[in-house]
Every structure is written in structure tokens, then in C-alpha cells.
Write a protein that holds these residues in place. Structure first.
Motif, mmCIF file in Angstrom:
data_model
loop_
_atom_site.group_PDB
_atom_site.id
_atom_site.type_symbol
_atom_site.label_atom_id
_atom_site.label_comp_id
_atom_site.label_asym_id
_atom_site.label_seq_id
_atom_site.Cartn_x
_atom_site.Cartn_y
_atom_site.Cartn_z
ATOM 1 N N LYS A 199 -4.658 9.745 -0.646
ATOM 2 C CA LYS A 199 -5.299 8.440 -0.797
ATOM 3 C C LYS A 199 -4.259 7.333 -0.799
ATOM 4 O O LYS A 199 -3.169 7.478 -1.350
ATOM 5 C CB LYS A 199 -6.113 8.401 -2.088
ATOM 6 C CG LYS A 199 -7.312 9.338 -2.097
ATOM 7 C CD LYS A 199 -8.101 9.195 -3.381
ATOM 8 C CE LYS A 199 -9.323 10.123 -3.381
ATOM 9 N NZ LYS A 199 -10.105 9.993 -4.634
ATOM 10 N N THR A 200 -4.612 6.229 -0.161
ATOM 11 C CA THR A 200 -3.731 5.057 -0.123
ATOM 12 C C THR A 200 -4.158 4.093 -1.222
ATOM 13 O O THR A 200 -5.328 3.703 -1.301
ATOM 14 C CB THR A 200 -3.806 4.364 1.242
ATOM 15 O OG1 THR A 200 -3.404 5.300 2.260
ATOM 16 C CG2 THR A 200 -2.883 3.159 1.284
ATOM 17 N N ARG A 201 -3.217 3.710 -2.065
ATOM 18 C CA ARG A 201 -3.515 2.837 -3.193
ATOM 19 C C ARG A 201 -2.626 1.602 -3.162
ATOM 20 O O ARG A 201 -1.504 1.657 -2.664
ATOM 21 C CB ARG A 201 -3.330 3.590 -4.510
ATOM 22 C CG ARG A 201 -4.289 4.764 -4.679
ATOM 23 C CD ARG A 201 -4.021 5.515 -5.995
ATOM 24 N NE ARG A 201 -5.017 6.562 -6.235
ATOM 25 C CZ ARG A 201 -4.917 7.801 -5.796
ATOM 26 N NH1 ARG A 201 -3.842 8.158 -5.089
ATOM 27 N NH2 ARG A 201 -5.873 8.688 -6.040
ATOM 28 N N LEU A 202 -3.133 0.510 -3.722
ATOM 29 C CA LEU A 202 -2.380 -0.732 -3.799
ATOM 30 C C LEU A 202 -1.513 -0.707 -5.048
ATOM 31 O O LEU A 202 -2.011 -0.500 -6.156
ATOM 32 C CB LEU A 202 -3.328 -1.931 -3.843
ATOM 33 C CG LEU A 202 -2.666 -3.318 -3.807
ATOM 34 C CD1 LEU A 202 -1.937 -3.525 -2.474
ATOM 35 C CD2 LEU A 202 -3.703 -4.400 -4.043
ATOM 36 N N VAL A 203 -0.209 -0.892 -4.875
ATOM 37 C CA VAL A 203 0.733 -0.927 -5.994
ATOM 38 C C VAL A 203 1.243 -2.349 -6.146
ATOM 39 O O VAL A 203 1.584 -3.006 -5.152
ATOM 40 C CB VAL A 203 1.910 0.043 -5.762
ATOM 41 C CG1 VAL A 203 2.834 0.069 -6.969
ATOM 42 C CG2 VAL A 203 1.400 1.445 -5.459
ATOM 43 N N ARG A 231 0.847 -1.175 0.000
ATOM 44 C CA ARG A 231 0.000 0.000 0.000
ATOM 45 C C ARG A 231 0.901 1.249 0.000
ATOM 46 O O ARG A 231 1.869 1.312 0.747
ATOM 47 C CB ARG A 231 -0.910 0.023 1.235
ATOM 48 C CG ARG A 231 -1.946 -1.089 1.274
ATOM 49 C CD ARG A 231 -2.856 -0.997 2.492
ATOM 50 N NE ARG A 231 -2.119 -0.896 3.738
ATOM 51 C CZ ARG A 231 -2.054 0.197 4.509
ATOM 52 N NH1 ARG A 231 -2.711 1.283 4.154
ATOM 53 N NH2 ARG A 231 -1.353 0.210 5.626
ATOM 54 N N ARG A 290 0.822 5.622 -0.042
ATOM 55 C CA ARG A 290 -0.007 6.815 0.157
ATOM 56 C C ARG A 290 0.470 7.915 -0.764
ATOM 57 O O ARG A 290 1.583 8.434 -0.635
ATOM 58 C CB ARG A 290 0.042 7.280 1.614
ATOM 59 C CG ARG A 290 -1.014 8.366 1.894
ATOM 60 C CD ARG A 290 -1.290 8.520 3.363
ATOM 61 N NE ARG A 290 -2.307 9.552 3.592
ATOM 62 C CZ ARG A 290 -2.179 10.562 4.431
ATOM 63 N NH1 ARG A 290 -1.078 10.688 5.161
ATOM 64 N NH2 ARG A 290 -3.152 11.441 4.581
ATOM 65 N N ASP A 291 -0.398 8.286 -1.714
ATOM 66 C CA ASP A 291 -0.066 9.270 -2.735
ATOM 67 C C ASP A 291 -0.193 10.693 -2.205
ATOM 68 O O ASP A 291 -0.682 10.926 -1.098
ATOM 69 C CB ASP A 291 -0.980 9.083 -3.949
ATOM 70 C CG ASP A 291 -0.514 7.946 -4.849
ATOM 71 O OD1 ASP A 291 0.705 7.861 -5.094
ATOM 72 O OD2 ASP A 291 -1.363 7.143 -5.282
ATOM 73 N N ARG A 346 7.125 6.681 -8.182
ATOM 74 C CA ARG A 346 5.926 7.470 -7.876
ATOM 75 C C ARG A 346 6.372 8.771 -7.211
ATOM 76 O O ARG A 346 6.834 8.795 -6.083
ATOM 77 C CB ARG A 346 4.981 6.698 -6.952
ATOM 78 C CG ARG A 346 4.353 5.492 -7.598
ATOM 79 C CD ARG A 346 3.406 4.799 -6.641
ATOM 80 N NE ARG A 346 2.123 5.468 -6.551
ATOM 81 C CZ ARG A 346 1.089 5.186 -7.309
ATOM 82 N NH1 ARG A 346 1.200 4.271 -8.256
ATOM 83 N NH2 ARG A 346 -0.055 5.814 -7.153
#
Length: 271
Positions: free
Chosen positions: A36-40, A29, A31-32, A61
Motif C-alpha cells: 500500500k502507498t501511504r502519505l508520509v 508518497r 510504498r510500504d 520506515r
């Protein structure tokens, strides 16, 4: 108890699982910048290769992501040029001549060198390598290219597409030594004689004289004004009662493509 929130720009624990195709997939996970926290995810043939691929993807990123959906670090440079020109039109602070000059310099000088790159791929070394050979060909062209490239990348920084402007760190351009050319009295008379000959109606070729050319040349010689500025002089700009008499340079003549030639108030008059 809920998990602690990740700091922006960081990722959580990496987990690995096997995909139906037999490869290994590493996940984490992240955090951008928008919070928002996104799954990479990234795959590899082995545990180490999947882990390396994921860490490389996470490192790419950027902390700074576009505040709009129009532009991003992976967009082609051409997209940023279009975005920059649209922004200039929205601000509407430049004269039309300067706006067209900026676009011409960007299209002809800069885009051929950067058109196949994304914004993320434009760094200090690449910009420096672009300007130095150009400066050897022409100092003025290199200076003009530097101005528009700096402005376009500066807009990307202000809109949080890029972290920094690489143009802030390129080496300075050095103007080559130049001695201005001044006409001698003999050369001035060599210009006056054919004008007088033509205005007297003795020349069989060329347009019919209207008596203006000689006066225009004399005003240019007496004021050092540019041809466009001389042609823009109005009756009220001339004071022949003063000691000495004076001419106020307060405009210029501009010709835009597809439009009639017109007088433009000098953009620096107010200053």
C-alpha cells in the motif's frame, strides 16, 4: 496515463506547503511492505528542516513490517517477550520444565537490560555489550541469556518484524577452563558413615529414617546419574540378570510450582 507504481520501500516526489500554523510541511508518497502507498508527512521551521525531517522519517520506515497487527518494530521489548512465550505455548514442543526455565531466564536475566528498549533499538553492539559483562560474572548465566534472547529475536525475524537477528553476529562465549571435582575414597566413606549412623536410628535429630537414602547415594555413585533421575528409576528399568547388571535411566522427577511432584519421561529417551 497513470503514474508508475513505486517500488516497495521507495518514495515519490517531495512536495512542501505551508500549514495554517505557519510551519512548512513536507510530504511524499511511500510504498510500504504490504504494497500500500501511504502519505508520509513531516514539518519544520524552514524548507530544509522540513525536508530533512521527512527524509529521516522515511529512512526509519523499515522494509520489514509485522505480518500481524500484534507486533511491530517500535513495540517495547516486553511485548515481544510476551509474544514469544505465547508462541512457545502454541507450538507445545518443549517440556514444561524447559518452558518455565526459558521464561525465568528471560524475565530475570534479559528483560532488566532490554525492558526499556523497542525492538528497533536492539542491535549487535547492544547485545554484545550485554553478554560480555554477564559472562564475566557467570558463563552459564550468559549462555542461558543468549539462548532465550536469540530465540525471541529469531521469532521476530521470522514474522517479519525485524530485518535480521542481531544475535547472529555477537562474539562467541568462551567457557572458562574447569577441572571436574571427583570424590576420593576417603570422601565417599565420609558420606556413607553419617548416613549409616542416621539410618541405624542413632541420630536424635532429623526425620525418621526409611532405609532409602543410603541406597539412593549408592546408585548415584555407581551410575553418575542425577538425583532426579535416580528417584525416577522404576522396577522395570533394572536388569539384575545381565552381565553386568544394568539400570536404564529413562525419566526424572520434576516439581512445578503449585503442582505435586511427579515423574516425567526423559525428553531425550527417544533419541
Amino acid at each position: 496515463m497513470s503514474r508508475p507504481r513505486l517500488t516497495i520501500g521507495t518514495f515519490g516526489e517531495i512536495s512542501v506547503q505551508r500549514t495554517p500554523g505557519g510551519k512548512l510541511e513536507a510530504r511524499a508518497r511511500y510504498r510500504d511492505w504490504d504494497g500500500k502507498t501511504r502519505l508520509v508527512q513531516a514539518t519544520g521551521d524552514s524548507l530544509k528542516s522540513a525536508d530533512r525531517a521527512l527524509r529521516s522519517k522515511l529512512a526509519d520506515r523499515t522494509l520489514f513490517q509485522s505480518s500481524t497487527s500484534i507486533l511491530a518494530p517500535d513495540n517495547p521489548f516486553g511485548d515481544s517477550v510476551t509474544y514469544w512465550l505465547e508462541h512457545l505455548d502454541l507450538e507445545d514442543r518443549l517440556s514444561r520444565t524447559t518452558r518455565l526455565l526459558y521464561e525465568r531466564n528471560m524475565r530475570t536475566l534479559v528483560t532488566p537490560a532490554f525492558g526499556n528498549l523497542t525492538l528497533r533499538e536492539i542491535g549487535v553492539a547492544r547485545c554484545d555489550h550485554f553478554l560480555k559483562p554477564l559472562a564475566k560474572q557467570s558463563y552459564n548465566r550468559a549462555k542461558q541469556a543468549r539462548v532465550v534472547l536469540r530465540l525471541a529475536l529469531g521469532l521476530a525475524v521470522r514474522h517479519e518484524v525485524l530485518l535480521r537477528n542481531p544475535m547472529d553476529h555477537v562474539s562467541r562465549l568462551h567457557r572458562p577452563p574447569h577441572v571436574p571435582d571427583a570424590l576420593t575414597p576417603t570422601e565417599v566413606n565420609a558420606i556413607r558413615l553419617p548416613i549409616a549412623y542416621w539410618e541405624a536410628g542413632r541420630s536424635p535429630s532429623g526425620p525418621r529414617p526409611d532405609g532409602q537414602l543410603g541406597a539412593i547415594v549408592e546408585v548415584m555413585l555407581g551410575t553418575s546419574a542425577r538425583i532426579g533421575e535416580v528417584l525416577a528409576i522404576r522396577r522395570r528399568d533394572i536388569d539384575i540378570t545381565g552381565a553386568p547388571p544394568s539400570i536404564r535411566i529413562a525419566g526424572t522427577i520434576v516439581s512445578h510450582r503449585g503442582e505435586p511432584t511427579a515423574r516425567q519421561d526423559h525428553p531425550k529417551t527417544a533419541k
